[in-house]
Structure formats: C-alpha cells, structure tokens
Scaffold this active site. Structure first.
Site, short mmCIF file in Angstrom:
data_model
loop_
_atom_site.label_atom_id
_atom_site.label_comp_id
_atom_site.label_asym_id
_atom_site.label_seq_id
_atom_site.Cartn_x
_atom_site.Cartn_y
_atom_site.Cartn_z
N ILE A 1 0.83 -1.20 0.00
CA ILE A 1 0.00 0.00 0.00
C ILE A 1 0.86 1.25 0.00
O ILE A 1 0.52 2.27 -0.61
CB ILE A 1 -0.98 -0.01 1.19
CG1 ILE A 1 -2.02 1.11 1.04
CG2 ILE A 1 -0.24 0.12 2.51
CD1 ILE A 1 -2.94 0.96 -0.13
N LYS B 1 -5.83 3.08 7.38
CA LYS B 1 -7.01 2.38 7.89
C LYS B 1 -6.77 0.87 7.96
O LYS B 1 -5.94 0.35 7.20
CB LYS B 1 -8.23 2.69 7.01
CG LYS B 1 -8.11 2.19 5.55
CD LYS B 1 -8.53 0.76 5.41
CE LYS B 1 -8.12 0.16 4.10
NZ LYS B 1 -8.30 -1.31 4.04
#
Length: 303
Positions: free
Chosen positions: A11, A87
């Site tokens: 990510i 998140k």
C-alpha cells in the site's frame, strides 16, 4: 513539511509514495521498514532511531498492519510528532482512543484516515442524500485477496481483520454519506478452518441496508453500493468513485488514484490548524460484526 513513512509494503508503494511525490505540501524525508526502501530517501530499521536522528521531521505516516501500529504511533506522539494512521486506525478501538488522548496531551495532530471517503463521488452522494429517507440499500464489496494482499499472512491473523480490511472501506463510505446513523442488526462471518480472521461476511443494518463482503472474488472486482430513497435510487461504483442517479451516471472518475493525495492534503490542513480527525464510526460497525456475528467454519485458505 517533512514526513516519515513507516512500513514500506504494497500500500505504501502503490499509494502513499506516489501521493507524496505529487504533493505540494510534503517532502518524504525518511522511511522506516525492516524490508522496504524508497530510492534516494534516508531509511531506518526502527522508528525509535528515526525519531532520535531526525528531529526535523514533524509528521509520521504509519502504513504498518494494525497490530504493531499502536506502539509506533505511541512512540511518535510521545516524541511530539503529528501522526497519520492508515485504515483501520488500529487493532482495537480502545488503543485508538488512547492515541487520541495522548495526542491531545502532547498537542499534536492525529488523523485516522479513511481513504474511500476521499473517492470522487462520495461528497456528491452525501449531498444528494442529505435530508432523504433511506428505504433500503445493498453493498457488494468483493475482491481478490491474492491480488491486493499477496502473501500477506497477517491479514488472516487475529487483529488482521480479514475481509473487513477492505470491507471497512465500504463502512467508511456508508457512515459518511447517510443522513442518519445506522446500527448493525445481524451478521454472519465465514472463517477458514486454518485462519483467525474471516474471508467473507454478510451484514444487515438498520434502514434495510445489507452488505456482502468477500475476499474470494476472481475476475472483475466489485465495490458497489446502491440505495433506494423516497425520490429514486443512488448508486456508487468503483469504491465510491462513480456516481449514478436513477441508473444514469452523473459524475465521478474512472480511477482510485485521487484518494491518497486528498488524504495528504487533509493531513496538511490538520497540521496547519493544530487539529485532529479521529472518526471511529466505521470501526465501530466492524467491531459490532465480530461481537454479534454468527461464525461459520469454511474450507482452509492458502495464498
């Protein structure tokens, strides 16, 4: 402003690094990772070493998996640095509440990010639904874990959240755009026999809203939500990036690449304003699913 990126995995490479490279607000000044590096950026193995060596870096962005994230966030906040959390913001609600209290005491900004809320069509959808009565809704969030999390065993460990790692993106949009809050009424979670986190889940909320999360999707990926209101229908496609009203596309973008630049712009504003943004409503719904949900044992899963 100088920023350190902690956790150089998929990510970080796919989203955080490109977003920072194009940002007018941020300079990626250091990284912290046991295995990853960014070319021409100073790297450290431990966050404690970076915090000591680089007092000029005022902000830390954490891309670690949820379970080890608290310790890194706590160290950064105690060192007087602003912190941005990927998140979900932590492995538990209580630890994020503790980070919020600590940030307030230290006088630093804390941002619990929800990247899907920055999708192109989310704000227009929220505006359209304002004041409307929701008659029902359907969320379908299905993707291939092998594509998005290749070999990442942590996601099926305790605290890794399993299918709720992407599913919480849907919940972040849901809690952002609805005119009134919803609560979880029923849930069913499928746990592979050899794993500690679910690979699929079915949820039912108040306002007649249902959700279907699945990590076993092959081929085209599905990130859709549809709502019936007193005046017609609204749908969000592509994870909130495309908006449809009564079946016709009315706006949005055919890309998800605007989400992380928007997060970093928001973080810059929080730092300048001396503010924090720690909304835990998506995580509350996910936690409720683990508390309330019926658990099914399904076939083992291997990457």
């Amino acid at each position: 402003m100088k920023l350190a990126l902690v956790g150089i995995g998929k990510i970080a490479r796919d989203q955080h690094v490109p977003a920072l490279a194009g940002s007018p607000d941020w300079e990626l000044a250091a990284t912290v990772s046991r295995s990853g590096k960014v070319e021409k950026v100073q790297d450290f193995l431990r966050i404690e070493d970076m915090l000591q060596a680089r007092p000029d870096i005022e902000t830390v962005s954490l891309c670690l998996p949820p379970v080890p994230r608290f310790a890194a966030a706590e160290a950064a906040i105690r060192a007087g640095r602003h912190v941005m959390l990927e998140k979900p913001p932590g492995a538990t609600l209580s630890e994020v509440h503790e980070l919020k209290r600590l940030a307030e005491r230290q006088g630093v900004s804390l941002f619990a990010t929800w990247h899907s809320r920055m999708a192109e069509a989310v704000a227009p959808a929220k505006s359209h639904l304002s004041g409307q009565r929701i008659l029902g809704g359907r969320i379908t969030w299905r993707e291939d874990v092998r594509k998005w999390h290749p070999g990442q065993e942590w996601i099926f460990n305790a605290g890794g959240m399993g299918v709720f790692d992407p599913g919480i993106n849907a919940l972040s949009i849901l809690t952002e755009i609805l005119p009134d809050p919803v609560h979880l009424a029923w849930a069913e979670l499928d746990f592979p026999k050899n794993r500690q986190a679910p690979i699929a889940a079915r949820l039912a909320f108040s306002s007649n809203i249902e959700a279907d999360f699945d990590f076993r999707q092959e081929g085209p990926q599905t990130w859709d939500m549809e709502f019936e209101t007193g005046t017609g229908t609204l749908a969000l496609r592509m994870g909130g990036n495309v908006l449809e009203i009564d079946g016709a596309r009315v706006g949005g973008a055919d890309s998800i690449m605007g989400e992380y630049p928007a997060l970093y712009a928001r973080m810059a504003g929080l730092v300048r304003d001396g503010a924090s943004d720690v909304d835990l409503s998506p995580m509350v719904l996910a936690a409720d699913a683990f508390t309330l949900g019926r658990r099914n044992s399904v076939e083992p899963f291997e990457f």
